[in-house]
Design a protein around this motif. Structure first.
Motif, mmCIF file in Angstrom:
data_model
loop_
_atom_site.group_PDB
_atom_site.id
_atom_site.type_symbol
_atom_site.label_atom_id
_atom_site.label_comp_id
_atom_site.label_asym_id
_atom_site.label_seq_id
_atom_site.Cartn_x
_atom_site.Cartn_y
_atom_site.Cartn_z
ATOM 1 N N VAL A 128 -5.100 -0.918 6.141
ATOM 2 C CA VAL A 128 -4.970 0.364 5.429
ATOM 3 C C VAL A 128 -6.299 0.718 4.774
ATOM 4 C CG1 VAL A 128 -3.890 1.487 3.437
ATOM 5 C CG2 VAL A 128 -2.482 0.245 5.077
ATOM 6 N N SER A 129 -6.906 -0.251 4.115
ATOM 7 C CA SER A 129 -8.188 -0.016 3.457
ATOM 8 C C SER A 129 -9.247 0.424 4.460
ATOM 9 C CB SER A 129 -8.638 -1.283 2.726
ATOM 10 O OG SER A 129 -9.906 -1.085 2.147
ATOM 11 N N GLU A 180 -9.783 10.892 -3.391
ATOM 12 C CA GLU A 180 -8.494 10.199 -3.475
ATOM 13 C C GLU A 180 -8.362 9.110 -2.407
ATOM 14 O OE1 GLU A 180 -6.268 10.499 -5.979
ATOM 15 O OE2 GLU A 180 -7.784 11.823 -6.842
ATOM 16 N N LEU A 181 -8.840 9.397 -1.204
ATOM 17 C CA LEU A 181 -8.783 8.402 -0.141
ATOM 18 C C LEU A 181 -9.671 7.198 -0.457
ATOM 19 C CD1 LEU A 181 -8.741 10.671 3.038
ATOM 20 C CD2 LEU A 181 -6.845 9.333 2.114
ATOM 21 N N ALA A 188 -6.222 -0.686 -1.981
ATOM 22 C CA ALA A 188 -5.712 -1.548 -0.898
ATOM 23 C C ALA A 188 -6.612 -2.769 -0.713
ATOM 24 C CB ALA A 188 -5.604 -0.754 0.408
ATOM 25 N N LYS A 189 -7.925 -2.562 -0.782
ATOM 26 C CA LYS A 189 -8.853 -3.683 -0.639
ATOM 27 C C LYS A 189 -8.679 -4.676 -1.790
ATOM 28 C CE LYS A 189 -13.685 -4.900 -0.095
ATOM 29 N NZ LYS A 189 -15.060 -4.462 -0.112
ATOM 30 N N ALA A 201 -6.047 -5.129 -3.613
ATOM 31 C CA ALA A 201 -4.739 -5.784 -3.477
ATOM 32 C C ALA A 201 -4.811 -6.917 -2.460
ATOM 33 C CB ALA A 201 -3.673 -4.770 -3.068
ATOM 34 N N SER A 202 -5.441 -6.665 -1.305
ATOM 35 C CA SER A 202 -5.529 -7.716 -0.291
ATOM 36 C C SER A 202 -6.362 -8.888 -0.801
ATOM 37 C CB SER A 202 -6.096 -7.180 1.023
ATOM 38 O OG SER A 202 -7.460 -6.849 0.910
ATOM 39 N N GLU A 203 -7.431 -8.608 -1.522
ATOM 40 C CA GLU A 203 -8.251 -9.683 -2.087
ATOM 41 C C GLU A 203 -7.471 -10.480 -3.136
ATOM 42 O OE1 GLU A 203 -11.697 -7.547 -3.436
ATOM 43 O OE2 GLU A 203 -12.600 -7.510 -1.431
ATOM 44 N N ALA A 204 -6.700 -9.787 -3.962
ATOM 45 C CA ALA A 204 -5.897 -10.472 -4.984
ATOM 46 C C ALA A 204 -4.840 -11.355 -4.329
ATOM 47 C CB ALA A 204 -5.239 -9.455 -5.909
#
Length: 102
Positions: free
Chosen positions: A16-17, A69-70, A77-78, A80-83
């Motif tokens: 998504v990112s 916004e994008l 998203a980036k 979140a995936s890293e977390a």
């Protein structure tokens, strides 16, 4: 397994990112003012020329806001995936450490 995060979920979040970043890149490459350059000589009608220029200016403004916004969503998203990856790594290390003690 409904309450667990799976590795393919992380890949989706990463995707998504990346996808959002690509969309932003495409939007940034668009330049409608240069492409169309609305003027009375080209259009042939003053009011229509004004409306086309208003549309182009509005599109540029809205496109700029959409890009912002994008970019934010891509960053979220980036992050979140890293977390999630960090949590997964920490949990795996804790399990390995616990297994060594046993």
């Amino acid at each position: 397994m409904g309450d667990r995060t799976r590795i393919d979920d992380l890949n989706v979040i990463k995707g998504v990112s990346v996808g959002l970043s690509k969309i932003v890149g495409e939007l940034e490459r668009l330049d409608h003012k240069e492409q169309y350059g609305w003027n009375r000589e080209i259009v042939g009608h003053e009011e229509l020329t004004d409306r086309l220029n208003d549309f182009a200016a509005n599109w540029d403004y809205k496109r700029s806001k959409l890009e912002e916004e994008l970019k934010k969503l891509s960053g979220i998203a980036k992050a979140a995936s890293e977390a999630y990856e960090s949590i997964d790594t920490d949990l795996a290390n804790a399990v390995r450490k616990n297994e060594k003690k046993s």
